[in-house]
Design a protein around this motif. Structure first.
Motif, PDB file in Angstrom:
ATOM      1  N   MET A   1       0.811  -1.218   0.000  1.00 16.95           N
ATOM      2  CA  MET A   1       0.000   0.000   0.000  1.00 16.95           C
ATOM      3  C   MET A   1       0.848   1.273   0.000  1.00 16.95           C
ATOM      4  SD  MET A   1      -3.142  -0.803  -0.323  1.00 16.95           S
ATOM      5  CE  MET A   1      -3.755   0.872  -0.159  1.00 16.95           C
ATOM      6  N   PHE A   2       2.167   1.144   0.144  1.00 14.47           N
ATOM      7  CA  PHE A   2       3.012   2.342   0.225  1.00 14.47           C
ATOM      8  C   PHE A   2       4.185   2.253  -0.752  1.00 14.47           C
ATOM      9  CE2 PHE A   2       1.049   1.915   4.427  1.00 14.47           C
ATOM     10  CZ  PHE A   2       0.487   3.169   4.575  1.00 14.47           C
TER      11      PHE A   2
ATOM     12  N   GLU B   1       4.618   7.355   0.396  1.00 10.71           N
ATOM     13  CA  GLU B   1       3.306   7.767  -0.116  1.00 10.71           C
ATOM     14  C   GLU B   1       2.325   6.597  -0.089  1.00 10.71           C
ATOM     15  OE1 GLU B   1       2.775  10.860  -1.116  1.00 10.71           O
ATOM     16  OE2 GLU B   1       4.825  11.634  -1.375  1.00 10.71           O
ATOM     17  N   LEU B   2       1.043   6.927   0.175  1.00  9.88           N
ATOM     18  CA  LEU B   2      -0.028   5.918   0.155  1.00  9.88           C
ATOM     19  C   LEU B   2      -0.494   5.693  -1.287  1.00  9.88           C
ATOM     20  CD1 LEU B   2      -2.253   4.289   1.807  1.00  9.88           C
ATOM     21  CD2 LEU B   2      -3.640   6.364   1.628  1.00  9.88           C
TER      22      LEU B   2
ATOM     23  N   THR C   1      -3.170   5.455  -3.680  1.00  5.04           N
ATOM     24  CA  THR C   1      -4.574   5.866  -3.580  1.00  5.04           C
ATOM     25  C   THR C   1      -5.414   5.458  -4.792  1.00  5.04           C
ATOM     26  OG1 THR C   1      -3.979   7.996  -4.531  1.00  5.04           O
ATOM     27  CG2 THR C   1      -4.070   7.876  -2.120  1.00  5.04           C
TER      28      THR C   1
ATOM     29  N   VAL D   1      -5.770  10.641   1.227  1.00  3.58           N
ATOM     30  CA  VAL D   1      -4.544  10.759   2.024  1.00  3.58           C
ATOM     31  C   VAL D   1      -4.845  11.431   3.362  1.00  3.58           C
ATOM     32  CG1 VAL D   1      -2.267  11.833   2.165  1.00  3.58           C
ATOM     33  CG2 VAL D   1      -2.979  10.683   0.061  1.00  3.58           C
TER      34      VAL D   1
ATOM     35  N   PHE E   1      -6.885   9.128   5.547  1.00  4.58           N
ATOM     36  CA  PHE E   1      -6.028   8.080   6.096  1.00  4.58           C
ATOM     37  C   PHE E   1      -5.196   8.622   7.249  1.00  4.58           C
ATOM     38  CE2 PHE E   1      -1.777   6.178   6.298  1.00  4.58           C
ATOM     39  CZ  PHE E   1      -2.108   4.871   6.619  1.00  4.58           C
ATOM     40  N   GLU E   2      -4.573   9.789   7.031  1.00  8.65           N
ATOM     41  CA  GLU E   2      -3.674  10.339   8.058  1.00  8.65           C
ATOM     42  C   GLU E   2      -4.418  10.689   9.341  1.00  8.65           C
ATOM     43  OE1 GLU E   2      -1.606  13.383   5.877  1.00  8.65           O
ATOM     44  OE2 GLU E   2      -0.093  11.946   5.145  1.00  8.65           O
TER      45      GLU E   2
ATOM     46  N   ASP F   1      -5.370   7.369  11.011  1.00  5.93           N
ATOM     47  CA  ASP F   1      -4.166   6.706  11.502  1.00  5.93           C
ATOM     48  C   ASP F   1      -3.642   7.376  12.775  1.00  5.93           C
ATOM     49  OD1 ASP F   1      -2.243   4.624  11.017  1.00  5.93           O
ATOM     50  OD2 ASP F   1      -0.790   6.217  10.582  1.00  5.93           O
TER      51      ASP F   1
END
Ligand code: HEC
Ligand code: HEC
Ligand code: HEC
Ligand code: HEC
Ligand code: HEC
Ligand code: HEC
Length: 330
Positions: free
Chosen positions: A228-229, A237-238, A240, A251, A254-255, A258
């Motif tokens: 995923m990264f 980076e994710l 997406t 993003v 997610f952040e 998380d």
């Protein structure tokens, strides 16, 4: 298309050279016309990169590189080796260890050289999964993954016991209870409060591949890497590509999610370490422990190993309800 079992090209070559060397000519009845060998093989083995691209991605996956496939005895082998997985899918003998184990590979998920058509790439199984811990899981192509990426059943907290026996440092749901978490089941739900779920399980019809096997970024993420990264100019980076159909700013979503989860995991971690049930390397401490503490430890490991972002609402309510109960002293 006719099904060919063994190297037809070699067979023909050997017969032709035998005929040439011995100088005899023989004539048998003519067999039915098969497809030419080159045409048969070049559906896949040709100048195109359909297979090569997947191979390169796979070679950068943890499936290939993780190196934990020496766990070649049951019950471990069913998830850690290709051969063990096939034994489970086909109902074979689980008393023997696997000889010459291989990690999850092309043959685990697809048939290789069965029909010699693109049909071979249909998935080995997409059947609904009866989770080891109880409950069922049905998420399209993700069912394949759920066979292995689920909680190990052996350590579930038995109902109705005030004291729970924890046998050693590896007690808990094991390293990948993702199927349980994303479908909102398998957490210890006895603390007061609600246990809602983020709708990923029902909304994402393509299952795990929709996010993990989205349009690949080189051979770092997506596709058959399943990562995923990826790294871009020193930044992580994710990926997406699989989120954008539903989220305009995945993003930041997610952040935010998380960082909330990380903060709650930290708080719960402190509570568990202070209580003595978990050590500073996040391993369980053996002994007979009060039910609530064992449940709290379970929820900590479950969210950490299951990666809470799969189902933010469920993961975070497990953490918050646990912290509330354990810091309130009940
Ligand atoms: C439907 C696609 C497909 C067709 C058709 C096909 N192959 Fe393959 N073949 C594969 C894939 C995928 C691999 C790679 C397996 C791996 O990397 O583990 C492979 C690998 C091989 C290998 C490498 C050895 C191995 O087992 O990894 C040989 C040799 C081979 N194929 C020969 C043939 C011959 C000869 C034919 C025609 C009779 C043929 N293939 C037709 C998909 C195909
Ligand atoms: C046969 C069991 C099995 C199947 C089926 C399976 N996996 Fe895995 N997966 C594993 C194992 C075992 C590992 C860890 C390998 C190692 O460490 O040696 C792993 C690792 C991973 C990782 C990397 C985790 C990390 O820590 O880097 C991801 C992501 C992943 N799998 C996703 C998937 C997805 C998505 C599917 C379905 C398309 C899937 N897996 C199907 C057993 C499986
Ligand atoms: C239900 C499937 C399943 C069973 C059964 C299972 N594992 Fe695993 N295990 C996994 C998966 C999937 C991963 C990879 C998780 C990840 O990397 O995110 C994993 C990871 C691991 C790791 C790597 C941990 C790390 O931090 O890198 C070890 C070691 C391990 N398992 C040992 C075992 C042993 C020993 C057994 C048998 C007693 C066993 N496993 C049984 C699915 C299973
Ligand atoms: C852990 C399971 C897993 C492994 C290992 C795996 N695949 Fe796949 N593969 C899938 C899934 C799931 C899909 C469907 C992807 C999607 O939904 O986008 C797929 C799709 C494909 C496709 C496209 C099929 C189509 O219908 O267009 C090809 C080709 C392919 N894989 C080849 C390979 C090869 C070659 C390997 C080994 C190098 C391999 N796969 C290893 C799970 C796997
Ligand atoms: C909504 C998209 C999405 C779906 C669907 C999804 N995942 Fe994930 N997965 C993620 C994200 C994002 C991460 C990274 C989470 C993190 O690091 O906290 C992740 C992390 C993982 C990891 C750990 C990888 C690592 O590098 O440590 C594994 C293993 C995994 N997922 C397996 C699965 C399996 C198996 C399924 C299906 C049962 C699934 N995922 C479904 C988005 C998804
Ligand atoms: C098929 C649609 C769909 C896909 C694909 C999808 N999501 Fe979601 N996601 C949702 C829905 C619906 C919600 C709940 C409503 C909301 O919070 O937007 C949600 C919620 C979330 C949440 C929780 C937000 C919160 O604060 O409650 C996160 C984090 C998240 N998604 C991340 C991702 C990431 C990262 C990906 C891609 C790797 C992804 N999603 C892919 C539909 C999807």
């Amino acid at each position: 298309m006719k099904r060919i079992k063994k190297g037809p090209v070699w067979g023909v070559a050997i017969i032709l050279s035998a005929v040439f060397l011995l100088g005899i000519s023989c004539k048998g009845p003519e067999g039915p016309q098969g497809p030419p060998g080159t045409e048969l093989c070049s559906t896949c083995h040709s100048d195109n990169t359909e297979i090569l691209a997947r191979e390169i991605q796979y070679q950068n996956s943890t499936h290939y590189l993780g190196g934990n496939y020496e766990r070649d005895y049951f019950p471990c082998a069913g998830c850690h080796t290709h051969e063990g997985f096939i034994v489970l899918v086909e109902g074979g003998d689980t008393t023997q260890s696997i000889v010459n184990p291989t990690p999850p590979n092309c043959r685990t998920c697809h048939n290789i050289h069965e029909t010699y058509t693109w049909e071979d790439f249909q998935l080995k199984t997409t059947a609904t999964v009866n989770l080891r811990e109880g409950g069922t899981f049905d998420m399209g192509a993700g069912n394949l993954c759920a066979n292995c990426h689920q909680s190990r059943a052996s350590d579930v907290i038995p109902s109705g016991q005030d004291t729970v026996y924890i046998w050693g440092p590896y007690w808990g749901p094991h390293h990948s209870p993702v199927a349980n978490l994303i479908s909102g089941q398998g957490g210890f739900e006895e603390f007061s409060g609600n246990y809602p779920s983020t709708p990923h399980y029902s909304a994402i019809t393509g299952g795990c591949p929709e996010c993990h096997m989205a349009e690949p970024y080189g051979s770092q993420a997506g596709g058959h890497t399943m990562n995923m990264f990826y790294e871009y100019h020193g930044q992580t980076e994710l990926l997406t590509a699989g989120c954008e159909e539903c989220h305009s700013d995945p993003v930041s979503e997610f952040e935010t999610a998380d960082s909330i989860l990380e903060a709650n995991l930290d708080s719960l971690r402190t509570i568990l370490i202070n209580a003595g049930i978990m050590d500073s390397t996040d391993h369980a401490v053996a002994g007979n422990w009060p039910r609530n503490l064992a449940g709290g430890l379970w929820n900590y490991l479950f969210v950490k190993e299951g990666h809470g972002v799969h189902n933010f609402d469920y993961a975070n309510s497990l953490l918050e309800n646990t912290i509330q109960a354990l810091s309130g002293g009940n």
